[in-house]
Every structure is written in C-alpha cells, then in structure tokens.
Design an enzyme around this catalytic site. Structure first.
Site, mmCIF file in Angstrom:
data_model
loop_
_atom_site.group_PDB
_atom_site.id
_atom_site.type_symbol
_atom_site.label_atom_id
_atom_site.label_comp_id
_atom_site.label_asym_id
_atom_site.label_seq_id
_atom_site.Cartn_x
_atom_site.Cartn_y
_atom_site.Cartn_z
ATOM 1 N N GLY A 17 0.739 -1.155 -0.117
ATOM 2 C CA GLY A 17 -0.085 0.050 0.009
ATOM 3 C C GLY A 17 0.675 1.338 -0.034
ATOM 4 N N GLY A 19 -0.314 4.411 0.137
ATOM 5 C CA GLY A 19 -1.272 5.426 0.536
ATOM 6 C C GLY A 19 -0.473 6.422 1.418
ATOM 7 N N PHE A 20 -1.069 7.174 2.400
ATOM 8 C CA PHE A 20 -0.131 8.318 3.119
ATOM 9 C C PHE A 20 0.765 7.509 4.064
ATOM 10 C CE2 PHE A 20 -3.869 11.654 3.513
ATOM 11 C CZ PHE A 20 -3.288 12.203 2.230
ATOM 12 N N GLY A 21 0.185 6.324 4.805
ATOM 13 C CA GLY A 21 1.031 5.518 5.577
ATOM 14 C C GLY A 21 2.276 5.053 4.953
ATOM 15 N N VAL A 85 -2.200 -7.555 -3.930
ATOM 16 C CA VAL A 85 -1.793 -8.690 -3.148
ATOM 17 C C VAL A 85 -2.802 -9.548 -2.792
ATOM 18 C CG1 VAL A 85 -1.142 -8.797 -0.693
ATOM 19 C CG2 VAL A 85 0.120 -7.234 -2.056
ATOM 20 N N GLU A 176 -18.266 18.072 2.829
ATOM 21 C CA GLU A 176 -17.322 18.625 1.501
ATOM 22 C C GLU A 176 -17.954 18.580 0.454
ATOM 23 O OE1 GLU A 176 -12.611 18.165 3.226
ATOM 24 O OE2 GLU A 176 -13.668 16.661 2.067
#
Ligand code: FAD
Length: 244
Positions: A17, A19-21, A85, A176
């Site tokens: 992954g 993403g942000f992490g 995965v 939003e």
C-alpha cells in the site's frame, strides 16, 4: 512468477500500500540499511482528501494522482511493483501477489480502509462510494449522465429524481461533497445546462446523528450547518437538509 527484485545484503522491508501511511514509511527508510519494496495495485499515490473535487469536476484526476516512481526517484533502496496482493504466507515470509511471490524480512500492511456502511445493506447496494479515483470519476460521470437524461424526459417526477442527489453521512467527506455539489449547481451547471431549471436541483445530506461533523467541536458543527444551509451564500448548498 518472478518479480525480478535484485538480491541485496540488506533485509527487505515489504510495504503493501502506497497511501499516506506506506508512502511516509518508505520515505522515512530512505537512509536505512534495508531494501524497501512497495507493492500497490495502482502505480500512483492517491491524495484522497481532494477526491470530492474530482467527483464534482472541480479538479482533474491527474491533479490528485502522483506517480509512485516519480515520488521516489533517486531513492536508491526503493523498489516498486504494481500488483494486487492476494494473501500473505507468514509461515514462509511470502507475499502472494498477482505478479508473483515476494519474500520479506519485515512486512508492513498499509492497505487503508473500506467504506463503513454502518450495517446499512441497502446503502451498500445502491450508493456510490468515494474512496478512489475511479470511484470519483464514476460519480462525476453518473451525475452528468443523469443531467443528460433529465433534459430528455417529459415526466416531471422522473426529471426531479434525476436532479436530486442524496449524500449519506454528515462527516467531513459528506459535508465537503455537499458543499462542492452546491457550488457546481450554482456556477458550473447553469452554463452547461441552460435548458434545465437548476433551481429544482436538490442536494440532501442525510446524517443519523444529532449534528454534522460528529467528532468535531460544537463550533465547527454549527459553522458547517450554517454554511450549508445559508441561501444565496457563495458556494453554499441551498437545498441541503439534515435528517436528524
Ligand atoms: C474522500 C476522502 C476525504 C478525506 N479527507 C481527509 C482530510 O481532509 N484529512 C485527513 O487527514 N484525512 C482525510 N481522509 C482520510 C485519509 O485519506 C486516510 O486516512 C488515508 O488515506 C489513510 O491512509 P492509508 O495509508 O492508511 O491508506 P490509503 O491512503 O487508503 O492507501 C492504501 C493503499 O493500499 C493499496 N492497496 C489496498 N489493498 C491492496 C491490495 N490488496 N494490493 C495492492 N494494493 C492495495 C491501495 O491501492 C492504496 O494505494 C479522507 C478520505 C477520503 C476517502
């Protein structure tokens, strides 16, 4: 199938992954004596906080998708494989992917989360999600297809249904996107659809809790509600209602 990763004297950290992490960790390891292997099914990092802008046509998808290889250009211990995965075999320290098996010394799962439907099966079946760029583009395209159909129908009830948008969930994303839809209704759609009476377009924001932005401060909750309810205000959602 072989994933053609080079042999290394350093331990291999596989991060699933980007993403942000995953992205942050892979960058933080740039000087560490490890081989970093990032696996993601998409070869771009998706900046999710602006997905609502893509869904409402305010931004192009390219603006929130950054090529992973470009982000890590120059990071010598970094390797990327575009793959889905399927599973992890912890007995053999192997990640089983759509492009082959990848062995690891350390494994990090940074695969993000799924949309929480709070057990509402009908919403899960019928609603459109907004978690990925394809989701956002589908939503955008669906809205415009409905407007095209609204132009053609002679049936007023059907036209109204095609012009109604229901947003489920009054958290940050719901607020939003409702605001952004209202801006689109005010500034974009009248130019694109001069034949439609867009005053009849309605945006309903449905929230089961007693307030919008549940975990935030009462002041922010009140601001969001005021902003969305205020008629005539620039960018406000004139037809947003909160179902208490
Ligand atoms: C519409 C929206 C608006 C948001 N707005 C904000 C905001 O304003 N501020 C804020 O702080 N947060 C916001 N968030 C939340 C924030 O985006 C997430 O908390 C953050 O993206 C989570 O990061 P992550 O690395 O855990 O997972 P993600 O960013 O979801 O990354 C997971 C990655 O794993 C990959 N992946 C998953 N499964 C597999 C698999 N089996 N094989 C290969 N790859 C896989 C995915 O392709 C993805 O790239 C928002 C989220 C959304 C959806």
């Amino acid at each position: 199938m072989d994933t053609n990763l080079p042999a290394s004297s350093h331990p291999r950290v596989v991060i699933i992954g980007c993403g942000f992490g995953g992205l942050r960790l892979a960058k933080a390891l740039r000087h560490a004596p490890v081989q970093v292997v990032v696996v993601d099914r998409n070869n771009y990092h998706n900046f999710q906080p602006l997905l609502y802008q893509v869904a409402t046509g305010a931004l192009e998808a390219d603006s929130i998708a950054y090529p992973i290889r470009k982000i890590f250009a120059g990071q010598k211990n970094f390797f990327y494989r575009m793959a889905d995965v399927h599973r992890v075999d912890s007995a053999t320290n192997t990640v089983v992917t759509s492009v082959g098996d990848i062995r690891y010394n350390y494994l990090v799962l940074a695969t993000g989360s799924l949309t929480n439907f709070f057990g509402l099966e009908s919403i899960e079946r019928n609603a459109m999600q907004i978690k990925s760029i394809p989701n956002a583009l589908n939503l955008r395209s669906f809205i415009f297809q409905n407007f095209e159909k609204a132009l053609l129908t002679e049936n007023p009830d059907e036209r109204q249904a095609l012009l109604n948008i229901v947003v489920v969930g009054g958290g940050p994303t719901g607020v939003e996107i409702s605001g952004s839809l209202a801006e689109m209704r005010k500034h974009v759609l009248p130019k694109d659809y001069p034949e439609l009476d867009l005053r009849t377009m309605q945006i309903f924001l449905v929230e089961a809790g007693p307030a919008l932005l549940g975990p935030m401060s009462p002041a922010s909750q009140a601001d969001a509600k005021r902003y969305l309810d205020e008629p005539g205000r620039e960018g406000a959602a004139q037809h947003v209602h909160q179902a208490l």
